[in-house]
Design a protein around this motif. Sequence first.
Motif, PDB file in Angstrom:
ATOM      1  N   GLY A  13       0.820  -1.207   0.000  1.00 40.44           N
ATOM      2  CA  GLY A  13       0.000   0.000   0.000  1.00 40.44           C
ATOM      3  C   GLY A  13       0.851   1.252   0.000  1.00 40.44           C
ATOM      4  O   GLY A  13       2.078   1.198   0.038  1.00 40.44           O
ATOM      5  N   ASN A  14       0.188   2.387  -0.064  1.00 41.74           N
ATOM      6  CA  ASN A  14       0.874   3.678  -0.069  1.00 41.74           C
ATOM      7  C   ASN A  14       0.747   4.314   1.305  1.00 41.74           C
ATOM      8  O   ASN A  14      -0.357   4.542   1.788  1.00 41.74           O
ATOM      9  CB  ASN A  14       0.266   4.603  -1.131  1.00 41.74           C
ATOM     10  N   HIS A  15       1.882   4.589   1.921  1.00 45.56           N
ATOM     11  CA  HIS A  15       1.909   5.197   3.243  1.00 45.56           C
ATOM     12  C   HIS A  15       2.839   6.396   3.216  1.00 45.56           C
ATOM     13  O   HIS A  15       3.848   6.389   2.515  1.00 45.56           O
ATOM     14  CB  HIS A  15       2.401   4.198   4.293  1.00 45.56           C
ATOM     15  N   GLU A  16       2.511   7.396   3.988  1.00 39.86           N
ATOM     16  CA  GLU A  16       3.379   8.561   4.153  1.00 39.86           C
ATOM     17  C   GLU A  16       3.680   8.718   5.626  1.00 39.86           C
ATOM     18  O   GLU A  16       3.009   8.139   6.471  1.00 39.86           O
ATOM     19  CB  GLU A  16       2.697   9.804   3.599  1.00 39.86           C
ATOM     20  N   GLY A  17       4.691   9.506   5.921  1.00 41.49           N
ATOM     21  CA  GLY A  17       5.050   9.751   7.302  1.00 41.49           C
ATOM     22  C   GLY A  17       6.183   8.848   7.752  1.00 41.49           C
ATOM     23  O   GLY A  17       6.964   8.343   6.953  1.00 41.49           O
ATOM     24  N   LEU A  18       6.251   8.618   9.054  1.00 41.14           N
ATOM     25  CA  LEU A  18       7.349   7.882   9.654  1.00 41.14           C
ATOM     26  C   LEU A  18       6.927   6.463  10.028  1.00 41.14           C
ATOM     27  O   LEU A  18       5.902   6.258  10.666  1.00 41.14           O
ATOM     28  CB  LEU A  18       7.825   8.627  10.915  1.00 41.14           C
ATOM     29  N   CYS A  19       7.727   5.492   9.614  1.00 38.08           N
ATOM     30  CA  CYS A  19       7.509   4.092   9.983  1.00 38.08           C
ATOM     31  C   CYS A  19       8.560   3.697  11.011  1.00 38.08           C
ATOM     32  O   CYS A  19       9.716   4.089  10.913  1.00 38.08           O
ATOM     33  CB  CYS A  19       7.650   3.184   8.767  1.00 38.08           C
ATOM     34  N   THR A  20       8.136   2.913  11.981  1.00 36.45           N
ATOM     35  CA  THR A  20       9.029   2.436  13.031  1.00 36.45           C
ATOM     36  C   THR A  20       9.016   0.910  13.031  1.00 36.45           C
ATOM     37  O   THR A  20       7.950   0.306  13.069  1.00 36.45           O
ATOM     38  CB  THR A  20       8.575   2.948  14.413  1.00 36.45           C
ATOM     39  N   LEU A  21      10.201   0.319  12.960  1.00 33.59           N
ATOM     40  CA  LEU A  21      10.349  -1.132  13.025  1.00 33.59           C
ATOM     41  C   LEU A  21      10.976  -1.479  14.365  1.00 33.59           C
ATOM     42  O   LEU A  21      12.000  -0.909  14.748  1.00 33.59           O
ATOM     43  CB  LEU A  21      11.266  -1.635  11.914  1.00 33.59           C
ATOM     44  N   THR A  22      10.363  -2.406  15.077  1.00 34.12           N
ATOM     45  CA  THR A  22      10.891  -2.852  16.358  1.00 34.12           C
ATOM     46  C   THR A  22      11.050  -4.366  16.301  1.00 34.12           C
ATOM     47  O   THR A  22      10.144  -5.075  15.883  1.00 34.12           O
ATOM     48  CB  THR A  22       9.943  -2.478  17.516  1.00 34.12           C
ATOM     49  N   LEU A  23      12.230  -4.837  16.703  1.00 37.09           N
ATOM     50  CA  LEU A  23      12.525  -6.269  16.707  1.00 37.09           C
ATOM     51  C   LEU A  23      12.490  -6.775  18.147  1.00 37.09           C
ATOM     52  O   LEU A  23      13.088  -6.171  19.039  1.00 37.09           O
ATOM     53  CB  LEU A  23      13.903  -6.518  16.096  1.00 37.09           C
ATOM     54  N   TYR A  24      11.772  -7.903  18.363  1.00 31.30           N
ATOM     55  CA  TYR A  24      11.663  -8.536  19.673  1.00 31.30           C
ATOM     56  C   TYR A  24      12.108  -9.987  19.562  1.00 31.30           C
ATOM     57  O   TYR A  24      11.877 -10.633  18.541  1.00 31.30           O
ATOM     58  CB  TYR A  24      10.206  -8.540  20.162  1.00 31.30           C
ATOM     59  N   ASN A  25      12.706 -10.505  20.630  1.00 29.92           N
ATOM     60  CA  ASN A  25      13.049 -11.925  20.632  1.00 29.92           C
ATOM     61  C   ASN A  25      11.833 -12.755  21.023  1.00 29.92           C
ATOM     62  O   ASN A  25      10.744 -12.217  21.234  1.00 29.92           O
ATOM     63  CB  ASN A  25      14.268 -12.210  21.519  1.00 29.92           C
ATOM     64  N   ALA A  26      12.013 -14.058  21.166  1.00 28.60           N
ATOM     65  CA  ALA A  26      10.895 -14.971  21.410  1.00 28.60           C
ATOM     66  C   ALA A  26      10.195 -14.731  22.743  1.00 28.60           C
ATOM     67  O   ALA A  26       9.028 -15.077  22.899  1.00 28.60           O
ATOM     68  CB  ALA A  26      11.373 -16.416  21.331  1.00 28.60           C
ATOM     69  N   ILE A  27      10.886 -14.127  23.717  1.00 31.74           N
ATOM     70  CA  ILE A  27      10.250 -13.865  25.016  1.00 31.74           C
ATOM     71  C   ILE A  27       9.796 -12.412  25.155  1.00 31.74           C
ATOM     72  O   ILE A  27       9.424 -11.974  26.235  1.00 31.74           O
ATOM     73  CB  ILE A  27      11.159 -14.282  26.195  1.00 31.74           C
ATOM     74  N   GLY A  28       9.833 -11.669  24.047  1.00 38.78           N
ATOM     75  CA  GLY A  28       9.314 -10.312  24.039  1.00 38.78           C
ATOM     76  C   GLY A  28      10.296  -9.220  24.418  1.00 38.78           C
ATOM     77  O   GLY A  28       9.914  -8.069  24.589  1.00 38.78           O
ATOM     78  N   LYS A  29      11.577  -9.559  24.532  1.00 38.79           N
ATOM     79  CA  LYS A  29      12.588  -8.550  24.854  1.00 38.79           C
ATOM     80  C   LYS A  29      12.870  -7.680  23.631  1.00 38.79           C
ATOM     81  O   LYS A  29      13.118  -8.181  22.539  1.00 38.79           O
ATOM     82  CB  LYS A  29      13.873  -9.218  25.321  1.00 38.79           C
ATOM     83  N   HIS A  30      12.833  -6.358  23.833  1.00 34.97           N
ATOM     84  CA  HIS A  30      13.112  -5.383  22.777  1.00 34.97           C
ATOM     85  C   HIS A  30      14.593  -5.459  22.411  1.00 34.97           C
ATOM     86  O   HIS A  30      15.454  -5.348  23.269  1.00 34.97           O
ATOM     87  CB  HIS A  30      12.752  -3.981  23.281  1.00 34.97           C
ATOM     88  N   LEU A  31      14.885  -5.643  21.117  1.00 38.66           N
ATOM     89  CA  LEU A  31      16.266  -5.762  20.663  1.00 38.66           C
ATOM     90  C   LEU A  31      16.721  -4.605  19.788  1.00 38.66           C
ATOM     91  O   LEU A  31      17.891  -4.222  19.824  1.00 38.66           O
ATOM     92  CB  LEU A  31      16.444  -7.063  19.869  1.00 38.66           C
ATOM     93  N   MET A  32      15.831  -4.059  18.970  1.00 42.24           N
ATOM     94  CA  MET A  32      16.229  -3.049  17.991  1.00 42.24           C
ATOM     95  C   MET A  32      15.034  -2.178  17.635  1.00 42.24           C
ATOM     96  O   MET A  32      13.907  -2.656  17.597  1.00 42.24           O
ATOM     97  CB  MET A  32      16.738  -3.743  16.718  1.00 42.24           C
TER      98      MET A  32
END
Length: 75
Positions: A13-32
């Motif tokens: 699709g077409n999106h404008e603005g800011l996108c944020t990618l967040t990576l989590y491990n299998a137990i939900g810990k924020h990595l990136m």
Amino acid sequence: NPASTEVEIILSGNHEGLCTLTLYNAIGKHLMLQQFECVKQSHKLDISVYPPGIYQVAIQINGNEIRYHKLVMTR
């Protein structure tokens, strides 16, 4: 999917603005957390520093919509 050293996230699709990618491990810990302009529609994540396993990528568009995707890392 699966990925080993790098993964490309492609927005549908077409999106404008800011996108944020967040990576989590299998137990939900924020990595990136990385941000990019949504209009680009794709972004590459360097995942080479993380061990093989199952991860979640959260994609937030303009601070509102969050989509979750499973990511399998192999070596």
